[in-house]
Design a protein around this motif. Structure first.
Motif, PDB file in Angstrom:
ATOM      1  N   GLY A 254     -10.038   1.679   9.573  1.00  0.00           N
ATOM      2  CA  GLY A 254      -9.990   2.993   8.953  1.00  0.00           C
ATOM      3  C   GLY A 254      -8.626   3.662   9.047  1.00  0.00           C
ATOM      4  O   GLY A 254      -8.498   4.877   8.848  1.00  0.00           O
ATOM      5  N   ILE A 255      -7.588   2.891   9.329  1.00  0.00           N
ATOM      6  CA  ILE A 255      -6.238   3.464   9.427  1.00  0.00           C
ATOM      7  C   ILE A 255      -5.626   3.625   8.043  1.00  0.00           C
ATOM      8  O   ILE A 255      -4.961   4.615   7.750  1.00  0.00           O
ATOM      9  N   LEU A 256      -5.866   2.661   7.168  1.00  0.00           N
ATOM     10  CA  LEU A 256      -5.413   2.738   5.777  1.00  0.00           C
ATOM     11  C   LEU A 256      -6.572   2.329   4.873  1.00  0.00           C
ATOM     12  O   LEU A 256      -7.515   1.684   5.325  1.00  0.00           O
ATOM     13  N   THR A 257      -6.443   2.698   3.577  1.00  0.00           N
ATOM     14  CA  THR A 257      -7.412   2.188   2.604  1.00  0.00           C
ATOM     15  C   THR A 257      -6.677   1.297   1.611  1.00  0.00           C
ATOM     16  O   THR A 257      -5.462   1.446   1.410  1.00  0.00           O
ATOM     17  N   THR A 258      -7.440   0.393   1.003  1.00  0.00           N
ATOM     18  CA  THR A 258      -6.852  -0.513   0.007  1.00  0.00           C
ATOM     19  C   THR A 258      -6.230   0.294  -1.136  1.00  0.00           C
ATOM     20  O   THR A 258      -5.133  -0.023  -1.603  1.00  0.00           O
ATOM     21  N   GLU A 259      -6.923   1.364  -1.576  1.00  0.00           N
ATOM     22  CA  GLU A 259      -6.445   2.164  -2.697  1.00  0.00           C
ATOM     23  C   GLU A 259      -5.104   2.813  -2.360  1.00  0.00           C
ATOM     24  O   GLU A 259      -4.192   2.888  -3.184  1.00  0.00           O
ATOM     25  N   GLU A 260      -5.026   3.270  -1.122  1.00  0.00           N
ATOM     26  CA  GLU A 260      -3.801   3.917  -0.644  1.00  0.00           C
ATOM     27  C   GLU A 260      -2.627   2.917  -0.682  1.00  0.00           C
ATOM     28  O   GLU A 260      -1.506   3.253  -1.094  1.00  0.00           O
ATOM     29  N   ILE A 261      -2.906   1.688  -0.271  1.00  0.00           N
ATOM     30  CA  ILE A 261      -1.850   0.663  -0.278  1.00  0.00           C
ATOM     31  C   ILE A 261      -1.476   0.318  -1.720  1.00  0.00           C
ATOM     32  O   ILE A 261      -0.297   0.181  -2.046  1.00  0.00           O
ATOM     33  N   ASP A 262      -2.497   0.223  -2.593  1.00  0.00           N
ATOM     34  CA  ASP A 262      -2.219  -0.035  -4.018  1.00  0.00           C
ATOM     35  C   ASP A 262      -1.294   1.044  -4.584  1.00  0.00           C
ATOM     36  O   ASP A 262      -0.327   0.733  -5.275  1.00  0.00           O
ATOM     37  N   ARG A 263      -1.635   2.289  -4.284  1.00  0.00           N
ATOM     38  CA  ARG A 263      -0.836   3.396  -4.832  1.00  0.00           C
ATOM     39  C   ARG A 263       0.593   3.347  -4.315  1.00  0.00           C
ATOM     40  O   ARG A 263       1.549   3.508  -5.056  1.00  0.00           O
ATOM     41  N   LYS A 264       0.737   3.124  -3.017  1.00  0.00           N
ATOM     42  CA  LYS A 264       2.081   3.095  -2.421  1.00  0.00           C
ATOM     43  C   LYS A 264       2.891   1.935  -2.988  1.00  0.00           C
ATOM     44  O   LYS A 264       4.086   2.060  -3.262  1.00  0.00           O
ATOM     45  N   MET A 265       2.207   0.825  -3.220  1.00  0.00           N
ATOM     46  CA  MET A 265       2.910  -0.337  -3.759  1.00  0.00           C
ATOM     47  C   MET A 265       3.422  -0.031  -5.169  1.00  0.00           C
ATOM     48  O   MET A 265       4.562  -0.353  -5.505  1.00  0.00           O
ATOM     49  N   ALA A 266       2.580   0.617  -5.968  1.00  0.00           N
ATOM     50  CA  ALA A 266       2.999   0.972  -7.328  1.00  0.00           C
ATOM     51  C   ALA A 266       4.168   1.957  -7.286  1.00  0.00           C
ATOM     52  O   ALA A 266       5.118   1.854  -8.051  1.00  0.00           O
ATOM     53  N   GLN A 267       4.065   2.881  -6.344  1.00  0.00           N
ATOM     54  CA  GLN A 267       5.111   3.910  -6.212  1.00  0.00           C
ATOM     55  C   GLN A 267       6.447   3.276  -5.813  1.00  0.00           C
ATOM     56  O   GLN A 267       7.494   3.600  -6.362  1.00  0.00           O
ATOM     57  N   LEU A 268       6.402   2.325  -4.868  1.00  0.00           N
ATOM     58  CA  LEU A 268       7.639   1.676  -4.403  1.00  0.00           C
ATOM     59  C   LEU A 268       8.237   0.792  -5.492  1.00  0.00           C
ATOM     60  O   LEU A 268       9.427   0.511  -5.487  1.00  0.00           O
ATOM     61  N   ASP A 269       7.372   0.360  -6.421  1.00  0.00           N
ATOM     62  CA  ASP A 269       7.823  -0.550  -7.468  1.00  0.00           C
ATOM     63  C   ASP A 269       8.551   0.200  -8.588  1.00  0.00           C
ATOM     64  O   ASP A 269       9.162  -0.401  -9.451  1.00  0.00           O
ATOM     65  N   GLN A 270       8.442   1.540  -8.565  1.00  0.00           N
ATOM     66  CA  GLN A 270       9.068   2.345  -9.639  1.00  0.00           C
ATOM     67  C   GLN A 270      10.580   2.191  -9.627  1.00  0.00           C
ATOM     68  O   GLN A 270      11.191   2.208  -8.601  1.00  0.00           O
TER      69      GLN A 270
END
Lengths: 212, 96, 97
Positions: free
Chosen positions: C81-97
């Motif tokens: 419960g430290i991170l969620t998959t959705e949160e990681i997906d979002r961060k990955m998309a954000q870093l890819d910008q």
């Protein structure tokens, strides 16, 4: 392991970084945002691992070759012995153990279940040590594996494969090459290559001895 | 710490044949094989509990057990004296 | 049950590739991240092994060493419960910008 760099066919792949590379960066960024770690802590841990290399193990081996008392202590209580040389092993959950190769017995180390390795002393394991091919073959065909590395052992020598399955981290103490009686400890340490401390090869033979 | 250990170096043991669900550290290729205890490594927290977030307690004695290669692998081509050594937790071993 | 990580004696005639690759920065950092989180009691070596072992066999065999470490880290952080998959997906998309 060559497949590390070959990427992964995920649609998300960018030209520069694989899916997992991006995933790892996202995870680290989130953990830092949540205050669970800092970039400095991560960098410090990178530096700690990078600060250890096979040259450290080689110094320990060379000391054991020239100092019988040290060798006895190294075999009996490896952690204390390497601490004498200034190597502090940070991981208290694992124990360093030393396997001595002799004229009669040759040890070879593998971890068939994952990649257990004495990282605290030797640094990161080589890619081949972590490969599925080595993990499969080292236990069932150790002599064939060693032959691939250029080491052919006589049939009368007992080959002992150590599968590092639990909490022990094994360092092989290779045999001192013949003809090295006059060499200094520093010169001896240069003969001790990484792979000889895993047991897939013997130490280098010094040029002067090889060409004699 | 050896007070709680059942086996001594030199004892003959057989590795249990079991495939419990979850994490464990006994490789398949020695299950059911008979070997000889070479050393007591110490007493360590149980990975079968640690792997699933447990305390690892009670800690388990861990032994290095050697097996003749010819007993482990059908058709092993090396000399009869060759051995494979595996670190096995006490609860995976029976007297043999 | 065959366990994909339990490799000892698996039939293969594959030769051993002795080449070492230079570690990418992300590989060094995911290795380090595991250690940092371990010291803080947020994950253990045995949990990480268990998570790696739980990867689908074809994924275990096809991805690289530190890719397995990354996949295992995600499994454990989501499970705890430290991170969620959705949160990681979002961060990955954000870093890819």
């Amino acid at each position: 392991m060559s497949d590390v760099q070959e990427g992964h066919e995920h649609p998300e792949d960018s030209a520069e970084l694989s899916y997992y590379a991006q995933r790892a960066q996202a995870i680290e960024a989130l953990l830092e945002e949540k205050g669970l770690c800092t970039p400095e802590e991560v960098q410090q841990a990178v530096n700690t691992v990078e600060s250890r290399s096979p040259a450290d193990g080689a110094r320990v081996v060379a000391r054991a070759w020239v100092d019988p008392g040290f060798k006895q202590r190294l075999l009996a209580d490896p952690r204390s012995a390497v601490e004498e040389m200034g190597y502090i092993l940070p991981d208290a959950n694992t124990q360093l153990a030393v396997l001595e190769n002799t004229e009669d017995v040759h040890y070879l180390v593998v971890c068939t279940l994952c990649s257990c390795y004495p990282r605290n002393l030797l640094g990161r394991p080589p890619d081949w040590y972590k490969s599925l091919a080595y993990r499969s073959r080292a236990v069932i065909d150790p002599r064939g594996v060693m032959a691939e590395f250029g080491l052919e052992l006589p049939g009368e020598m007992e080959v002992r494969v150590m599968d590092s399955t639990a909490d022990m981290r094994y360092l092989v103490l290779p045999r001192r090459p013949a003809g090295t009686e006059g060499l200094s400890e520093e010169a001896l340490a240069r003969l001790v290559n990484r792979d000889s401390m895993i047991g897939v090869t013997d130490p280098f033979i010094p040029q002067a001895v090889a060409s004699a | 710490m050896s007070d709680s250990a059942i086996y001594q170096p030199g004892d003959t043991v057989r590795v249990r044949v079991d495939s419990p669900p979850g994490h464990y550290r006994t490789p398949d290729y020695v299950k059911g094989k008979t070997g000889r205890v070479v050393a007591l490594c110490g007493v360590f927290r149980n990975p079968e509990s640690l792997g699933h977030g447990g305390s690892g307690l009670p800690a388990k004695p861990l032994y290095t057990v050697e097996f003749p290669q010819a007993d482990v692998w059908d058709g092993y081509t090396g000399p009869e004296s060759d051995k494979v050594l595996v670190d096995v937790y006490e609860h995976w071993l029976d007297p043999a | 049950m065959t366990r994909v990580h339990d490799r000892g004696g698996w039939p293969t005639d594959e030769s051993i590739d002795r080449a070492d690759h230079a570690h990418a920065d992300w590989e060094l950092r995911v290795d380090a991240l595991h250690q940092v989180l371990g010291r803080k009691g947020l994950r253990s070596t045995d949990e990480m092994r268990r998570a790696i072992e739980s990867l689908p066999p074809e994924e275990y065999e096809s991805i690289g060493y530190y890719e397995r470490w990354t996949a295992a880290l995600e499994i454990l952080l989501v499970e705890k419960g430290i991170l969620t998959t959705e949160e990681i997906d979002r961060k990955m998309a954000q870093l890819d910008q």
